[in-house]
Scaffold this active site. Structure first.
Site, PDB file in Angstrom:
ATOM      1  CG  ASP A  29      -2.252   0.752   0.963  1.00  0.00           C
ATOM      2  OD1 ASP A  29      -2.179   1.953   0.653  1.00  0.00           O
ATOM      3  OD2 ASP A  29      -3.331   0.158   1.063  1.00  0.00           O
ATOM      4  CB  SER A  50     -16.789  -2.489  -8.143  1.00  0.00           C
ATOM      5  OG  SER A  50     -17.771  -1.769  -7.436  1.00  0.00           O
ATOM      6  CG  ASP A  53       2.756   4.471  -6.457  1.00  0.00           C
ATOM      7  OD1 ASP A  53       1.827   3.813  -6.972  1.00  0.00           O
ATOM      8  OD2 ASP A  53       2.977   5.663  -6.728  1.00  0.00           O
ATOM      9  CE1 TYR A 113     -14.060   1.721  -7.413  1.00  0.00           C
ATOM     10  CE2 TYR A 113     -16.299   1.304  -8.164  1.00  0.00           C
ATOM     11  CZ  TYR A 113     -15.236   0.999  -7.327  1.00  0.00           C
ATOM     12  OH  TYR A 113     -15.349  -0.037  -6.422  1.00  0.00           O
ATOM     13  CE  LYS A 117     -12.572  -1.402  -8.621  1.00  0.00           C
ATOM     14  NZ  LYS A 117     -11.557  -2.297  -8.050  1.00  0.00           N
TER      15      LYS A 117
HETATM   16  N1  LIG Z   1     -15.767  -0.768  -0.077  1.00  0.00           N
HETATM   17  C1  LIG Z   1     -16.704  -1.097  -0.958  1.00  0.00           C
HETATM   18  O1  LIG Z   1     -17.905  -0.866  -0.731  1.00  0.00           O
HETATM   19  C2  LIG Z   1     -16.322  -1.793  -2.225  1.00  0.00           C
HETATM   20  C3  LIG Z   1     -17.343  -2.276  -3.056  1.00  0.00           C
HETATM   21  C4  LIG Z   1     -17.005  -2.897  -4.237  1.00  0.00           C
HETATM   22  C5  LIG Z   1     -15.680  -3.039  -4.603  1.00  0.00           C
HETATM   23  N2  LIG Z   1     -14.712  -2.559  -3.787  1.00  0.00           N
HETATM   24  C6  LIG Z   1     -13.323  -2.714  -4.209  1.00  0.00           C
HETATM   25  O2  LIG Z   1     -12.594  -3.397  -3.203  1.00  0.00           O
HETATM   26  C7  LIG Z   1     -11.261  -2.914  -3.177  1.00  0.00           C
HETATM   27  C8  LIG Z   1     -10.909  -2.460  -1.772  1.00  0.00           C
HETATM   28  O3  LIG Z   1     -11.832  -1.480  -1.368  1.00  0.00           O
HETATM   29  P1  LIG Z   1     -11.774  -0.758   0.039  1.00  0.00           P
HETATM   30  O4  LIG Z   1     -13.151  -0.363   0.372  1.00  0.00           O
HETATM   31  O5  LIG Z   1     -10.967  -1.548   0.994  1.00  0.00           O
HETATM   32  O6  LIG Z   1     -11.008   0.574  -0.378  1.00  0.00           O
HETATM   33  P2  LIG Z   1      -9.921   1.396   0.430  1.00  0.00           P
HETATM   34  O7  LIG Z   1      -9.877   2.734  -0.206  1.00  0.00           O
HETATM   35  O8  LIG Z   1     -10.176   1.310   1.896  1.00  0.00           O
HETATM   36  O9  LIG Z   1      -8.585   0.597   0.102  1.00  0.00           O
HETATM   37  C9  LIG Z   1      -7.900   0.748  -1.089  1.00  0.00           C
HETATM   38  C10 LIG Z   1      -6.430   0.848  -0.752  1.00  0.00           C
HETATM   39  O10 LIG Z   1      -5.668   0.978  -1.953  1.00  0.00           O
HETATM   40  C11 LIG Z   1      -4.566   1.771  -1.636  1.00  0.00           C
HETATM   41  N3  LIG Z   1      -3.924   2.335  -2.813  1.00  0.00           N
HETATM   42  C12 LIG Z   1      -4.329   3.411  -3.546  1.00  0.00           C
HETATM   43  N4  LIG Z   1      -3.404   3.697  -4.476  1.00  0.00           N
HETATM   44  C13 LIG Z   1      -2.407   2.778  -4.348  1.00  0.00           C
HETATM   45  C14 LIG Z   1      -1.177   2.575  -5.014  1.00  0.00           C
HETATM   46  N5  LIG Z   1      -0.780   3.380  -6.020  1.00  0.00           N
HETATM   47  N6  LIG Z   1      -0.369   1.556  -4.609  1.00  0.00           N
HETATM   48  C15 LIG Z   1      -0.764   0.752  -3.584  1.00  0.00           C
HETATM   49  N7  LIG Z   1      -1.914   0.909  -2.908  1.00  0.00           N
HETATM   50  C16 LIG Z   1      -2.733   1.912  -3.285  1.00  0.00           C
HETATM   51  C17 LIG Z   1      -5.146   2.867  -0.751  1.00  0.00           C
HETATM   52  O11 LIG Z   1      -4.130   3.536  -0.015  1.00  0.00           O
HETATM   53  C18 LIG Z   1      -6.104   2.075   0.124  1.00  0.00           C
HETATM   54  O12 LIG Z   1      -5.508   1.676   1.341  1.00  0.00           O
HETATM   55  C19 LIG Z   1     -11.187  -1.813  -4.227  1.00  0.00           C
HETATM   56  O13 LIG Z   1     -10.705  -2.347  -5.440  1.00  0.00           O
HETATM   57  C20 LIG Z   1     -12.618  -1.390  -4.379  1.00  0.00           C
HETATM   58  O14 LIG Z   1     -12.876  -0.806  -5.625  1.00  0.00           O
HETATM   59  C21 LIG Z   1     -14.995  -1.947  -2.599  1.00  0.00           C
END
Ligand SMILES: NC(=O)c1ccc[n+]([C@@H]2O[C@H](COP(=O)([O-])OP(=O)(O)OC[C@H]3O[C@@H](n4cnc5c(N)ncnc54)[C@H](O)[C@@H]3O)[C@@H](O)[C@H]2O)c1
Length: 262
Positions: free
Chosen positions: A43, A151, A62, A173, A177
């Site tokens: 992360d 998603s 990153d 997004y 996705k």
């Molecule tokens: N939370 C929801 O309701 C939901 C629903 C459907 C899908 N998703 C998908 O699930 C996944 C996780 O979601 P979440 O809710 O935990 O989101 P989140 O934002 O809490 O976690 C995403 C993480 O990715 C990290 N990140 C961003 N840019 C980065 C980079 N360049 N290198 C490394 N890490 C990086 C962020 O720092 C963050 O910690 C995502 O792909 C999201 O689209 C989430």
């Protein structure tokens, strides 16, 4: 026939989760550590609050930086000698109401180019670089399970009626996705005969402090009448990571409370 508990076993597996310091990444990490796996979280966060476990390690990477990805993955191979599971989970997904969500919810005609580029850089370029770094290691060992996170809005178009008036779910997004589904199929096809399986997991929305009005509208769109609790994807991720899904590749496991049914 394998014992049912062994079928779902991830004991001693080496698992990388990108975006591992985020809400769902931490959930998956706890679940895998409970099951006896060793988990490495990638992360960009400086000092993440992670579940306390000797089996969960954090590496600041990153994933949109190809060189950084290759370096970090090589370090893991040096240390553990293998990588069994890769979860491409990182993405930009701000909660509605947060400051970043303002520009993410812009009308599409005004969608900021910088934001678009950043979303693609994390959500697609990052996923590609992770595959390019990890797949050669999995090929050498002749096995591996890769899970790419999509998603609901990768499976269907956003329902903008559930957001405040004048807000539109990020076109970046939805584009990323949706692309994940065919990215998964293309890699699954390419990896035919290698022992490496590639699947998509499609989670629905998680209850995480969103405004009550939004939650109500979201709930009405699902068959189950609610948003997900953050632990409710652990069963699905365990299934995809383990031998329980051994006859599954190139597929999309949808766990969305029934959003896409009607
Ligand atoms: N939370 C929801 O309701 C939901 C629903 C459907 C899908 N998703 C998908 O699930 C996944 C996780 O979601 P979440 O809710 O935990 O989101 P989140 O934002 O809490 O976690 C995403 C993480 O990715 C990290 N990140 C961003 N840019 C980065 C980079 N360049 N290198 C490394 N890490 C990086 C962020 O720092 C963050 O910690 C995502 O792909 C999201 O689209 C989430």
């Amino acid at each position: 026939m394998q014992n049912v508990i062994e079928l779902f076993s991830i004991k001693n597996k080496i698992i990388i989760i990108t975006g591992g310091a985020g809400m769902l990444g931490k959930e998956y990490a706890s679940c895998f550590a409970d099951g006896g796996a060793r988990v490495v979280l990638f992360d960009v966060v400086d000092s993440p609050k992670l579940p306390k476990s000797p089996d969960i390690r954090y590496v600041k990477v990153d994933i949109s930086d190809r060189e950084a990805v290759f370096f970090a993955v090589a370090e893991i191979e040096k240390e553990h000698g293998r990588i069994d599971v890769l979860i491409n989970n990182a993405a930009m997904n701000p909660v509605p109401g947060s400051p970043e969500s303002k520009s993410q919810f812009a009308p599409y005609e005004d969608y900021p180019q910088e934001l678009w580029k950043k979303e693609i850089a994390v959500g697609l370029n990052g996923m590609l670089f992770m595959m390019q770094a990890v797949v050669p290691i999995m090929k050498k060992q002749g096995s591996g399970s890769i899970i790419n996170i999509s998603s609901t809005y990768g499976n269907v178009g956003p329902d903008n009626r559930i957001y405040d008036s004048g807000k539109f779910k990020s076109v970046g997004y939805a584009t990323i996705k949706g692309a994940v589904l065919n990215f998964t199929r293309a890699w699954a096809s390419y990896l035919r005969g290698t022992g490496i399986r590639v699947n998509t997991l499609t989670p629905g929305g998680v209850l995480a402090g969103q405004p009550a009005e939004f939650v109500k509208k979201y709930e009405e769109r699902t068959i189950l009448g609610r948003m997900a609790e953050k632990h409710e994807y652990n069963g699905a991720i365990l299934f995809l990571a383990s031998d329980a899904s051994s006859y599954m590749t190139g597929a999309n496991l949808v766990v969305d409370g029934g959003w896409t049914v009607w």
